[in-house]
Scaffold this motif. Structure first.
Motif, short mmCIF file in Angstrom:
data_model
loop_
_atom_site.label_atom_id
_atom_site.label_comp_id
_atom_site.label_asym_id
_atom_site.label_seq_id
_atom_site.Cartn_x
_atom_site.Cartn_y
_atom_site.Cartn_z
N LEU A 341 0.81 -1.28 0.03
CA LEU A 341 0.14 -0.11 0.02
C LEU A 341 0.86 1.20 0.10
CD1 LEU A 341 -2.62 -1.06 2.52
CD2 LEU A 341 -2.81 -1.20 -0.05
N HIS A 342 2.05 1.29 -0.36
CA HIS A 342 3.02 2.35 -0.23
C HIS A 342 4.21 2.05 -1.33
CE1 HIS A 342 5.63 5.32 2.17
NE2 HIS A 342 5.61 5.67 0.96
N VAL A 343 3.89 2.51 -2.44
CA VAL A 343 5.07 2.44 -3.28
C VAL A 343 4.90 3.67 -4.14
CG1 VAL A 343 4.52 -0.19 -3.42
CG2 VAL A 343 3.77 1.37 -5.40
N HIS A 344 6.32 3.93 -4.76
CA HIS A 344 6.20 5.34 -5.55
C HIS A 344 6.48 4.80 -7.11
CE1 HIS A 344 6.57 8.05 -2.15
NE2 HIS A 344 7.26 6.86 -1.52
N SER A 345 6.20 6.04 -7.96
CA SER A 345 6.18 5.64 -9.27
C SER A 345 6.83 6.79 -9.99
CB SER A 345 4.59 5.34 -9.97
OG SER A 345 3.94 6.62 -10.07
N ASP A 373 2.13 8.39 -4.49
CA ASP A 373 3.48 9.23 -4.47
C ASP A 373 3.48 10.49 -3.70
OD1 ASP A 373 4.85 8.32 -6.82
OD2 ASP A 373 2.97 8.25 -7.91
N HIS A 374 4.42 11.25 -3.87
CA HIS A 374 4.31 12.30 -2.76
C HIS A 374 3.55 13.64 -3.19
CE1 HIS A 374 7.76 10.90 -0.41
NE2 HIS A 374 8.46 10.60 -1.62
N SER A 375 2.97 14.28 -2.22
CA SER A 375 2.38 15.61 -2.24
C SER A 375 3.33 16.80 -2.62
CB SER A 375 1.55 15.83 -1.19
OG SER A 375 2.52 15.85 0.06
N THR A 412 -1.69 8.07 -2.03
CA THR A 412 -0.78 9.17 -1.85
C THR A 412 -0.21 9.11 -0.68
OG1 THR A 412 -0.90 11.65 -1.78
CG2 THR A 412 -2.57 10.70 -0.83
N GLU A 413 1.27 9.61 -0.76
CA GLU A 413 1.63 9.72 0.47
C GLU A 413 1.98 11.36 0.96
OE1 GLU A 413 6.10 8.52 0.81
OE2 GLU A 413 5.85 8.60 2.95
N VAL A 414 0.74 11.54 1.82
CA VAL A 414 0.56 13.10 1.78
C VAL A 414 1.59 13.45 2.77
CG1 VAL A 414 -1.51 12.79 3.41
CG2 VAL A 414 -1.10 14.92 1.94
N SER A 528 6.44 -1.62 1.27
CA SER A 528 7.85 -1.68 0.85
C SER A 528 8.19 -0.23 0.82
CB SER A 528 7.79 -2.25 -0.39
OG SER A 528 7.38 -1.45 -1.58
N ASP A 529 7.54 0.82 0.48
CA ASP A 529 8.10 2.08 0.12
C ASP A 529 8.94 1.99 -1.15
OD1 ASP A 529 8.49 4.95 0.21
OD2 ASP A 529 9.22 4.89 2.25
N ALA A 530 8.79 1.20 -2.03
CA ALA A 530 9.76 0.87 -3.04
C ALA A 530 9.49 1.98 -4.15
CB ALA A 530 9.26 -0.30 -3.92
N HIS A 531 10.69 2.36 -4.57
CA HIS A 531 10.91 3.43 -5.57
C HIS A 531 11.44 2.92 -6.86
CE1 HIS A 531 10.67 5.89 -2.17
NE2 HIS A 531 10.45 7.17 -2.79
N ASP A 532 11.63 1.64 -6.92
CA ASP A 532 11.40 0.85 -8.25
C ASP A 532 11.00 -0.47 -8.16
OD1 ASP A 532 13.68 -0.93 -7.50
OD2 ASP A 532 15.20 0.75 -7.57
ZN LIG Z 1 7.18 6.97 0.58
#
Ligand SMILES: [Zn+2]
Ligand SMILES: [Zn+2]
Length: 571
Positions: A341-345, A373-375, A412-414, A528-532
């Motif tokens: 529930l927390h991955v970035h793209s 994704d970030h705010s 969103t990761e606000v 995971s907070d995965a960034h890839d």
């Molecule tokens: Zn994050």
């Protein structure tokens, strides 16, 4: 709360007692009490005032008195006396591998060694070799150990130990006659950091196996080599030991070398109560001195009337009592995880497109991911403006049309701003399926302020999960000053989940807070907070933390199927 402060003093007493070669049980009693107080969610001063100190696990009458003394006077006489009798710098020597408290005490008495510099000087001037039971070799070993100690930054992350264990085990498997290769110790218990790596095995020809072990290509230094044990340094600072045990003792040996020390002390007591003495070698019947051998670890526990206790629980935090009562948790497993529930793209600072993240998640067997994704205020991380978020929502809807049996959720990761307000207004948050709220800025604020920020985010009707709730980075950044029990209380009240961020140097919440959260009825989500795409695989590190925190499938949002998840999230 003074819990951490009180625990700190008790830890120090335990270490000083050990240095002065005091009774082992006393040493362990203090460290156990310290840990227990450290993880208490209730304010120790309140507990003390109400006369309930000795109801805390591990806090007996004697230690309760010391805690009371500390809370009343600000010090503990025993501690003061120990400090008086211990030169500063001497305690640090306990960190040098191969130097036990007894030897340190002797070096201090005979050679006036009071710190690391004194120790190094004494070794270089060849004064140590003249002491009883010492020699030129011990002197050389001490110098090497000092060198290593100066180089090493203490322990390594579990995630850094894992590839070393894999590489060494892979090599050992090529040695014929070497079997039952298992890494024990804190690696097997999956502590967040690992000191030495202890590998256990059986061998048809032990001495040959040890010789082959110390000649492995990745060995940089051989610390020791005996008929059944070898000790080497790999990757500059990591010590790996191989121990060969007899097949008939493998069960007791694995139990013993997995630890923890405190778990083993408690288990030995259980054995004693049944008339047996438990060692790495056997269970010895006290009535006639006969040895009973166990080649399987589970059989050791079974003989003591206990179900097998997962290594992650073996810290003497109530697992032996729970096992005896048939109340061990059904620990969550990686295969229970249904999504992330927390991955970035690449919409913000991630390096994979939403589709690439989704494909990888699908390959891992997941049913869903939330691309969070970030705010905007996290500008350096490419935070999304409300317009850009709208475009992302459309793109995700189009992608979902093409995916079968898999759903991308809009996340969103606000950012929780310095003043406690969220970085998107409510009407924008309402468009997201999953809202993770995190603190990134102004982490130096006072405890009251940071706690207030987190609680106001928790109270927002759209916030589903608090991301990396304490902000710590292992070995780099301490957690922010936050009243975690108050935060967890608010989370329980509002049905907001806490994240276990699985990123290997975050692991935040940690195991202690995760267990407290569970006990308070707070749900968690391992993310995971995965960034890839590749980083999605860090999930397994978070699962280890969850297991050490006694978590079960039902404690986790992301162990739910998609429909149940949607029902569990705030609207
Ligand atoms: Zn994050
Ligand atoms: Zn973050």
């Amino acid at each position: 709360m003074k819990n951490r402060e009180v625990a700190g003093v008790l830890y120090q007493i335990s270490e000083l007692l050990e240095l002065h070669a005091e009774n082992r049980f006393k040493v362990i009693a203090y460290s156990r009490a310290a840990r227990s107080i450290e993880s208490q969610k209730e304010d120790i001063e309140v507990v003390c005032r109400e006369g309930r100190l000795d109801a805390i696990p591990g806090v007996g009458k004697a230690i309760a008195q010391k805690v009371e003394e500390y809370l009343k006077t600000g010090k503990i006489q025993v501690h003061q006396d120990l400090l008086q009798n211990t030169p500063a710098g001497l305690a640090e020597l306990l960190q040098i591998s191969g130097l036990g408290p007894k030897t340190i005490f002797m070096l201090h008495e005979k050679l006036e060694v009071n710190n690391l510099d004194d120790l190094e000087k004494a070794a270089r001037e060849h004064r140590i070799r003249r002491l009883p039971r010492m020699g030129a070799t011990s002197e050389k070993n001490i110098l090497k150990a000092v060198e290593r100690y100066k180089k090493r930054s203490t322990r390594i992350l579990w995630s850094a130990a894992e590839p070393i264990v894999d590489e060494v085990s892979g090599y050992l498997r090529t040695i014929s006659g070497l079997e039952n290769i298992t890494a024990g110790g804190s690696f097997r218990r999956a502590r967040e950091t690992v000191g030495d790596i202890d590998i256990l095995a059986t061998a048809s020809r032990p001495e040959e196996a040890i010789s082959a072990f110390v000649r492995m290509p990745l060995v940089e230094e051989v610390l020791g080599k005996g008929p059944t044990k070898g000790s080497v340094i790999v990757k500059e600072t990591v010590q790996v030991d191989l121990r060969i045990v007899e097949p008939r003792s493998y069960g007791t040996a694995l139990q013993y070398f997995t630890g923890s020390k405190d778990h083993n002390v408690h288990l030995r007591q259980v054995a004693l109560d049944r008339g047996y003495s438990l060692s790495e070698y056997s269970l010895k019947r006290l009535s006639d001195g006969r040895d009973l051998f166990f080649d399987k670890e589970d059989d050791v526990y079974a003989f003591l009337g206990l179900p097998a206790i997962p290594p992650e629980l073996r810290e003497d935090r109530g697992e032996i009592e729970a096992a005896a009562a048939g109340r061990l948790p059904q620990l969550v497993d990686l295969k229970d995880i249904r999504g992330d529930l927390h991955v970035h793209s690449s919409w913000s600072d991630g390096r994979g497109s939403v589709e690439e993240m989704a494909r990888e998640a699908l390959a891992l067997g997941y049913e869903y991911i939330a691309v969070s994704d970030h705010s905007p205020s996290v500008g350096i991380a490419g935070g999304l403006s409300p317009e850009k978020l709208d475009r992302k929502i459309e793109a995700i809807a189009a992608l979902n049309e093409t995916l079968k049996g898999f759903t991308v959720l809009v996340g969103t990761e606000v950012d929780i701003r310095a003043d406690g307000r969220l970085d998107y207004p409510d009407e924008i948050l309402a468009k997201c399926d999953v809202v993770v709220a995190s603190v990134h800025m102004a982490q130096q604020q006072k405890e009251r302020t940071i706690t207030g920020r987190l609680i106001s985010a928790i109270e927002n009707e759209h916030v589903d999960i608090i991301g990396h709730p304490t902000g710590r980075i292992i070995g780099k950044r301490d957690p922010y000053d936050v009243d975690m029990p108050a935060v967890l209380e608010a989370a329980a009240r509002t049905g907001t989940a806490m994240e276990i961020n699985a990123y290997p140097n975050r692991l935040d919440l940690n195991e202690v807070w995760a267990r407290t959260a569970k006990e308070m009825g707070v749900k968690m989500s391992i993310n995971s907070d995965a960034h890839d795409p590749e980083q999605l695989k860090v999930m397994r590190f978070g699962v280890k933390v969850a297991r050490r925190g006694w978590l079960e499938r039902k404690d986790l949002l992301n162990a739910l199927g998609l429909q149940e998840l949607i029902r569990a999230l705030k609207p």
